[in-house]
Design a protein around this motif. Structure first.
Motif, PDB file in Angstrom:
ATOM      1  N   ALA A   1       2.714  66.155 -54.613  1.00  0.00           N
ATOM      2  CA  ALA A   1       1.513  66.735 -54.001  1.00  0.00           C
ATOM      3  C   ALA A   1       1.663  66.819 -52.490  1.00  0.00           C
ATOM      4  N   GLY A   2       2.201  65.745 -51.878  1.00  0.00           N
ATOM      5  CA  GLY A   2       2.394  65.753 -50.426  1.00  0.00           C
ATOM      6  C   GLY A   2       3.380  66.809 -49.991  1.00  0.00           C
ATOM      7  N   ALA A   3       4.476  66.948 -50.774  1.00  0.00           N
ATOM      8  CA  ALA A   3       5.475  67.967 -50.444  1.00  0.00           C
ATOM      9  C   ALA A   3       4.890  69.363 -50.532  1.00  0.00           C
ATOM     10  N   ARG A   4       3.990  69.558 -51.510  1.00  0.00           N
ATOM     11  CA  ARG A   4       3.347  70.872 -51.666  1.00  0.00           C
ATOM     12  C   ARG A   4       2.577  71.237 -50.393  1.00  0.00           C
TER      13      ARG A   4
ATOM     14  N   ALA B   1      -2.818  72.632 -39.913  1.00  0.00           N
ATOM     15  CA  ALA B   1      -3.151  71.276 -39.464  1.00  0.00           C
ATOM     16  C   ALA B   1      -3.712  70.449 -40.615  1.00  0.00           C
ATOM     17  N   ALA B   2      -4.583  71.067 -41.421  1.00  0.00           N
ATOM     18  CA  ALA B   2      -5.162  70.356 -42.569  1.00  0.00           C
ATOM     19  C   ALA B   2      -4.078  70.020 -43.589  1.00  0.00           C
ATOM     20  N   SER B   3      -3.120  70.922 -43.789  1.00  0.00           N
ATOM     21  CA  SER B   3      -2.042  70.685 -44.748  1.00  0.00           C
ATOM     22  C   SER B   3      -1.126  69.559 -44.279  1.00  0.00           C
TER      23      SER B   3
ATOM     24  N   ALA C   1       3.325  74.210 -47.458  1.00  0.00           N
ATOM     25  CA  ALA C   1       2.278  75.140 -47.034  1.00  0.00           C
ATOM     26  C   ALA C   1       2.145  75.145 -45.512  1.00  0.00           C
ATOM     27  N   ALA C   2       2.163  73.951 -44.903  1.00  0.00           N
ATOM     28  CA  ALA C   2       2.048  73.868 -43.445  1.00  0.00           C
ATOM     29  C   ALA C   2       3.220  74.554 -42.767  1.00  0.00           C
ATOM     30  N   GLU C   3       4.436  74.330 -43.293  1.00  0.00           N
ATOM     31  CA  GLU C   3       5.628  74.960 -42.702  1.00  0.00           C
ATOM     32  C   GLU C   3       5.537  76.477 -42.770  1.00  0.00           C
TER      33      GLU C   3
ATOM     34  N   GLU D   1       0.451  63.762 -45.047  1.00  0.00           N
ATOM     35  CA  GLU D   1       0.539  62.374 -44.585  1.00  0.00           C
ATOM     36  C   GLU D   1      -0.271  61.446 -45.479  1.00  0.00           C
ATOM     37  N   VAL D   2      -1.455  61.906 -45.881  1.00  0.00           N
ATOM     38  CA  VAL D   2      -2.313  61.078 -46.738  1.00  0.00           C
ATOM     39  C   VAL D   2      -1.680  60.870 -48.109  1.00  0.00           C
TER      40      VAL D   2
END
Length: 242
Positions: free
Chosen positions: A204-207, A189-191, A211-213, A196-197
């Motif tokens: 960085a966002g893709a990273r 959830a944090a990832s 991780a979330a996936e 999104e941020v």
């Protein structure tokens, strides 16, 4: 040499240097020793005003003799039930604890869990753990508080007495896995929020998105394993019913 014990000659040099008013650092420099070594030597043998080389040497020899005569450590306490070799059981405890340490668990906590795990009852008192692991009661108490907080053991009162014993049941790894799943959900959830941020299309966002996936996929696999485990348990329980 810095790692060697002080000799009688060293102690005479220390006494003479103290008489000259030299400090620990300078004495240590002249002897090639750390200042802390000189400080301990002088402090334990009367202090700067009363240090005497011969008395210090004799005191050191007395301490060495007492150490040599000290009672040897108690042999390891293994489980001899079912004709088991106690030393082999003790070796198993140490090797299994080593594996838990490699997973990030503290040495005492790992040895406690291993010790409980090899007992047929899955229960031991604090006193029994102290005897088996040769650690202090305070260390056991602190470790048990941590393990209980993590849900890895349970505490219960010994029937008919005031003592407590610690219990490890067959659901240890189930609870541990559930705790890991909960942490994975939180991290996923944090990832997702971080992606999104930062912008999902940015490096960085893709990273964070990757991780979330991954974490969500791991937990989905864990959930399928849990369902299979519950079915297996139900089948085993049905087999043992009259």
């Amino acid at each position: 040499m810095p790692g060697d014990r002080l000799t009688n000659e060293d102690r005479r040099h220390i006494a003479a240097s103290l008489a000259e008013g030299l400090g620990f650092a300078e004495i240590g420099r002249r002897l090639g020793r750390p200042a802390s070594t000189i400080m301990r030597e002088v402090t334990r043998n009367g202090g700067p005003d009363h240090y005497a080389a011969q008395q210090a040497q004799e005191a050191t020899e007395r301490r060495a003799r007492r150490h040599r005569k000290a009672k040897p450590p108690a042999p390891p306490v293994g489980d001899s039930s079912y004709g088991r070799d106690p030393q082999a059981v003790q070796n198993l405890v140490e090797s299994f604890a080593g594996l838990l340490e490699q997973q990030g668990m503290s040495r005492t906590a790992a040895r406690v869990l291993a010790c409980l795990y090899v007992t047929d009852s899955g229960t031991l008192t604090a006193a029994e753990l102290v005897e088996r692991l040769h650690v202090s009661p305070a260390s056991i108490s602190q470790t048990m508080g941590f393990l209980e907080q993590q849900g890895l053991i349970k505490r219960e009162r010994v029937p008919g007495g005031r003592r407590e014993r610690y219990v490890l049941d067959d659901d240890l790894w189930l609870r541990s896995t559930l705790a890991a799943m909960h942490m994975n959900d939180t991290l996923a959830a944090a990832s997702q929020s971080a992606a999104e941020v930062l912008g999902a299309t940015t490096p960085a966002g893709a990273r964070f998105g990757v991780a979330a996936e991954f974490l969500l996929l791991v937990n989905e696999t864990f959930r399928r394993v849990m369902e299979q485990w519950q079915r297996n348990q139900s089948d085993r329980n049905a087999e043992h019913q009259p």
